[in-house]
Design a protein around this motif. Structure first.
Motif, PDB file in Angstrom:
ATOM      1  N   CYS A   1       0.764  -1.086   0.131  1.00  0.00           N
ATOM      2  CA  CYS A   1      -0.011   0.049   0.060  1.00  0.00           C
ATOM      3  C   CYS A   1       0.761   1.204   0.042  1.00  0.00           C
ATOM      4  CB  CYS A   1      -1.013   0.137   1.227  1.00  0.00           C
ATOM      5  SG  CYS A   1      -2.363  -1.166   1.043  1.00  0.00           S
ATOM      6  N   ILE A   2       1.800   1.359   0.689  1.00  0.00           N
ATOM      7  CA  ILE A   2       2.867   2.617   0.881  1.00  0.00           C
ATOM      8  C   ILE A   2       3.654   2.711  -0.449  1.00  0.00           C
ATOM      9  CG2 ILE A   2       4.623   1.324   1.655  1.00  0.00           C
ATOM     10  CD1 ILE A   2       3.764   4.850   2.811  1.00  0.00           C
ATOM     11  N   ASP A   3       3.761   1.684  -1.056  1.00  0.00           N
ATOM     12  CA  ASP A   3       4.339   1.742  -2.522  1.00  0.00           C
ATOM     13  C   ASP A   3       3.205   2.269  -3.620  1.00  0.00           C
ATOM     14  OD1 ASP A   3       6.885   1.201  -1.495  1.00  0.00           O
ATOM     15  OD2 ASP A   3       6.355  -0.740  -1.520  1.00  0.00           O
ATOM     16  N   ASN A   4       2.055   1.928  -3.593  1.00  0.00           N
ATOM     17  CA  ASN A   4       1.050   2.291  -4.193  1.00  0.00           C
ATOM     18  C   ASN A   4       0.970   3.738  -4.220  1.00  0.00           C
ATOM     19  OD1 ASN A   4      -1.121   0.635  -5.838  1.00  0.00           O
ATOM     20  ND2 ASN A   4      -0.052  -0.773  -4.314  1.00  0.00           N
ATOM     21  N   VAL A   5       0.902   4.264  -3.072  1.00  0.00           N
ATOM     22  CA  VAL A   5       0.903   5.682  -2.793  1.00  0.00           C
ATOM     23  C   VAL A   5       2.001   6.353  -3.503  1.00  0.00           C
ATOM     24  CG1 VAL A   5       0.648   7.659  -1.056  1.00  0.00           C
ATOM     25  CG2 VAL A   5      -0.775   5.488  -0.855  1.00  0.00           C
ATOM     26  N   LEU A   6       3.177   6.021  -3.061  1.00  0.00           N
ATOM     27  CA  LEU A   6       4.351   6.608  -3.620  1.00  0.00           C
ATOM     28  C   LEU A   6       4.763   6.261  -5.411  1.00  0.00           C
ATOM     29  CD1 LEU A   6       6.602   5.535  -0.625  1.00  0.00           C
ATOM     30  CD2 LEU A   6       6.062   8.105  -1.477  1.00  0.00           C
ATOM     31  N   ILE A   7       3.903   5.624  -6.047  1.00  0.00           N
ATOM     32  CA  ILE A   7       4.143   5.084  -7.258  1.00  0.00           C
ATOM     33  C   ILE A   7       4.455   6.292  -8.329  1.00  0.00           C
ATOM     34  CG2 ILE A   7       1.921   5.055  -8.149  1.00  0.00           C
ATOM     35  CD1 ILE A   7       4.681   2.588  -9.081  1.00  0.00           C
TER      36      ILE A   7
ATOM     37  N   LYS B   1       5.887   9.196  -7.652  1.00  0.00           N
ATOM     38  CA  LYS B   1       7.486   9.651  -7.276  1.00  0.00           C
ATOM     39  C   LYS B   1       8.446   8.711  -7.695  1.00  0.00           C
ATOM     40  CE  LYS B   1       7.027  13.587  -4.697  1.00  0.00           C
ATOM     41  NZ  LYS B   1       7.504  14.661  -5.041  1.00  0.00           N
ATOM     42  N   LYS B   2       8.083   7.431  -7.727  1.00  0.00           N
ATOM     43  CA  LYS B   2       9.165   6.527  -8.063  1.00  0.00           C
ATOM     44  C   LYS B   2       9.204   6.642  -9.549  1.00  0.00           C
ATOM     45  CE  LYS B   2       8.469   3.368  -4.122  1.00  0.00           C
ATOM     46  NZ  LYS B   2       8.871   1.776  -3.845  1.00  0.00           N
ATOM     47  N   ILE B   3       8.173   6.993 -10.045  1.00  0.00           N
ATOM     48  CA  ILE B   3       7.977   6.985 -11.540  1.00  0.00           C
ATOM     49  C   ILE B   3       8.962   8.350 -12.077  1.00  0.00           C
ATOM     50  CG2 ILE B   3       6.813   7.208 -13.819  1.00  0.00           C
ATOM     51  CD1 ILE B   3       4.765   5.600 -12.599  1.00  0.00           C
ATOM     52  N   LYS B   4       8.695   9.462 -11.508  1.00  0.00           N
ATOM     53  CA  LYS B   4       9.376  10.580 -11.880  1.00  0.00           C
ATOM     54  C   LYS B   4      10.557  10.986 -11.217  1.00  0.00           C
ATOM     55  CE  LYS B   4       4.961  12.472 -12.946  1.00  0.00           C
ATOM     56  NZ  LYS B   4       3.956  13.622 -12.792  1.00  0.00           N
ATOM     57  N   SER B   5      11.117  10.449  -9.964  1.00  0.00           N
ATOM     58  CA  SER B   5      12.164  10.791  -9.250  1.00  0.00           C
ATOM     59  C   SER B   5      12.163   9.911  -8.339  1.00  0.00           C
ATOM     60  CB  SER B   5      11.966  12.265  -8.809  1.00  0.00           C
ATOM     61  OG  SER B   5      11.047  12.288  -7.659  1.00  0.00           O
ATOM     62  N   LYS B   6      13.533  10.067  -7.549  1.00  0.00           N
ATOM     63  CA  LYS B   6      14.082   9.177  -6.349  1.00  0.00           C
ATOM     64  C   LYS B   6      12.959   9.819  -5.310  1.00  0.00           C
ATOM     65  CE  LYS B   6      17.837   8.019  -3.592  1.00  0.00           C
ATOM     66  NZ  LYS B   6      19.401   8.088  -3.581  1.00  0.00           N
TER      67      LYS B   6
END
Length: 180
Positions: free
Chosen positions: A64-70, A72-77
């Motif tokens: 779930c945490i990574d779903n929310v962060l997806i 950001k993960k695609i665009k930058s660190k």
């Protein structure tokens, strides 16, 4: 549309989702063109619009945490601040004990709130929501309505929201567009 929340109401099949998809640049208009800030939108990349789909898709292989962060993960660190913001967003949608769970471990209403957290985390200026609260019980729905209202005010964003609920539209929306 200026800043605020706008409702789109209408019978099933009248074209509410098609309307949103056209604004997002996912579909071409039958006639005319979609412009945002005087810029023609003909693809999702050019729209600057974030859409929360009716099916409240999630990335089932991500916690779930990574779903929310997806995004950001695609665009930058991802920074520690991003992680804290994502945790706060999960807390706001009442999923603070679920950050390490996978979407398939959640109920339908919880998955819908996860999609809402992912959408609100991005803080887009223009948000399209296709029945964003349809899977929620009345009590939770009311709290999420207030969250959307609060986040819209905080971010000075424009939200165009499809709903079948007249009450929801009247409670949340600056203006209501009825499609027939």
């Amino acid at each position: 549309f200026s800043e605020g929340i706008y409702g789109v109401l209408g019978y099933s099949g009248v074209g509410k989702t098609t309307f949103l998809r056209t604004i997002a640049g996912l579909m071409k208009p039958v006639a005319g063109e979609v412009c945002i800030n005087n810029k023609k939108i003909d693809s999702p990349e050019k729209s600057g619009v974030y859409m929360m789909h009716q099916s409240y898709t999630s990335f089932d292989w991500l916690k779930c945490i990574d779903n929310v962060l997806i995004s950001k993960k695609i665009k930058s660190k991802v920074t520690q601040g991003d992680i804290e913001s994502a945790k706060r967003m999960l807390e706001l949608v009442e999923l603070n004990d679920y950050e390490d769970k996978y979407p398939q471990q959640l109920s339908g209403g919880q998955r819908q709130r996860l999609a809402l957290a992912r959408t609100l985390f991005v803080q887009p200026k223009i948000v399209l929501m296709d029945e964003p609260l349809s899977a929620l019980d009345n009590t939770t729905r009311s709290r999420m309505q207030q969250l959307i209202i609060d986040m819209q005010k905080k971010n000075n964003s424009t939200i165009i929201m499809v709903t079948h609920s007249e009450d929801e539209a009247e409670k949340m929306c600056k203006n209501i567009l009825r499609l027939e």
